[in-house]
Design an enzyme around this catalytic site. Sequence first.
Site, PDB file in Angstrom:
ATOM      1  CB  CYS A 106       1.109  -3.821   5.298  1.00  0.00           C
ATOM      2  SG  CYS A 106      -0.407  -5.113   5.847  1.00  0.00           S
ATOM      3  CG  HIS A 108      -0.323   0.085   2.390  1.00  0.00           C
ATOM      4  ND1 HIS A 108       0.048   1.145   3.078  1.00  0.00           N
ATOM      5  CD2 HIS A 108       0.101  -0.796   3.361  1.00  0.00           C
ATOM      6  CE1 HIS A 108       0.556   1.071   4.397  1.00  0.00           C
ATOM      7  NE2 HIS A 108       0.669  -0.273   4.595  1.00  0.00           N
TER       8      HIS A 108
END
Length: 546
Positions: free
Chosen positions: A457, A438
């Site tokens: 992440c 992301h």
Amino acid sequence: MPAAVSSFAHRASFRRLAAPFLLALLLGQVALSPAAARESDSQPSLPFSQSLAAALSQDELVAAWYQARDYRPLWTGASDTARRSALLAALELAPDHGLPVARYDLAGLRRALGAVRTEGDVGRIEARLTRAYLDWAGDLSSGLLTPSEIDSTIVREISRKDPLLLLRAMEQGDPEQVLRDLLPRSDIYAQLMRAKFELEEIAATQGWGPAVPGDTLKPGDQGERFLALRNRLIAMGYLAPTATAVYDRAVQSAVMSFQRAHGLPADGVAGGDTIAEINKSPQDRIRSVLVAMERERWMDIDRSGRMIWVNLPDFTTEIVDDGRVTFRTRTVIGREDMERRTPEFSDMMNHMVVNPSWGVPRSIIVGEYLPLLQRNPNALSHMQVVDRNGRVLSRGSVNFSAYTARSFPFGMRQPPGDSNALGKVKFMFPNKYNIYLHDTPSKNLFAHDKRAYSHGCIRLADPFDFAHALFRTQAPEIEREFNSTLKGGKETPVKLEVKVPIHIVYFTAYPEGKGRIGYRRDVYGRDARLWSALEAAGVVAAPVSH
């Protein structure tokens, strides 16, 4: 067999791999004693069958296979010489592959073959040869270790070969070809093996010379410390032979080349981190390469076509098309504590979300946010509190102090916006670890050379360019369409028409351009744990001569 391995076999540097195999095929056929030779391929004797069955009593699968074929031998029959010789020759290569010699007990097998006196002896050696073959086949094709047993954050699924298929292949196929087919199919493995041989040659002589003492050296410096740096750079191949006594532009350029090959800021100054990497011994690098070879044995992947490659200790994400890197960006990965480390696994990327909302993971809600809300219900005003149906609740309707981490029944979500923790886009490959790629509003972190800051992440420095590169093949106007969707501000999923494999890996030694191996620091300590496990299993790095 990979093309690179095939061509590599004809090069002088690969003789150590090929010679023992060929020599054994030509000269090393092991003849059984006359007593053993009486055993018939078509109708094994009762002593042979009984001893073989007894030796396999702890392995029901293999025992059943032999029973189904009336205990006909695979290795010790009158017509099995080529098969037996090919296996023994292959086992000689264990050190070249960084596999433990003692595990296959080649010397013991040869002694036992030479000492056979009865058909019962033949049955027992038949079982030992089968066990050695299955161990070798499994270790070479899919790795010696089970990674999750060494480190719980290595969650890669290992594809293990079926023992019955391995036995049938050896029974029905050309034994040399069957054994060759066990090799990892990538050129990467051959390059790592070549690097191992080269490092062993260096380790067996004088290494790269004395270590560089002290901390920092910079352009203009002179003296004994500089000479140690200069000589080590020459020995490593980064600097052409020179008698310069001063840290000049040539030395600065060599330092920069070294820094790029080791994932360090290429500023040309030999600071503490650079000196520490320069002072690594050939022995240290051999260990890194051996661990990388084990990792490559786990990677049963097709490298043709398109894939996404995230190398955690390199802090980069790449799009690779038919083996060529077509896009590359810096990444931020999970923090170094065990709960935040980014796991290693492979999956399929299937869509992106433009203007994403962030559904806060449960661990963050109860571990970080709930204590803040209990002290101040109006804290985290940019976050929404939601019920199980996703409905937004008013802060005044929730008594946060009435709940514990275990009993708190609500979720939390951050709506799309400039300050959203996921930025403006996320890239999804749904997985049980809740890991994805992301954007991020925290752009300053990409300026650091060591970027382990996230909750797990993977944050991308150039997420828009990544989106353009990823979707351009299916949407030539992707930039215009993407920008239009961004401006709309609405959370919008965009499907990939063709899913793309994504591999989250952890290589501290990996081939880079011009045949050189690049090295990275062991940010999570995973390689250290893997090496300890390999060493405990009997793998050895070549000793340094003194």
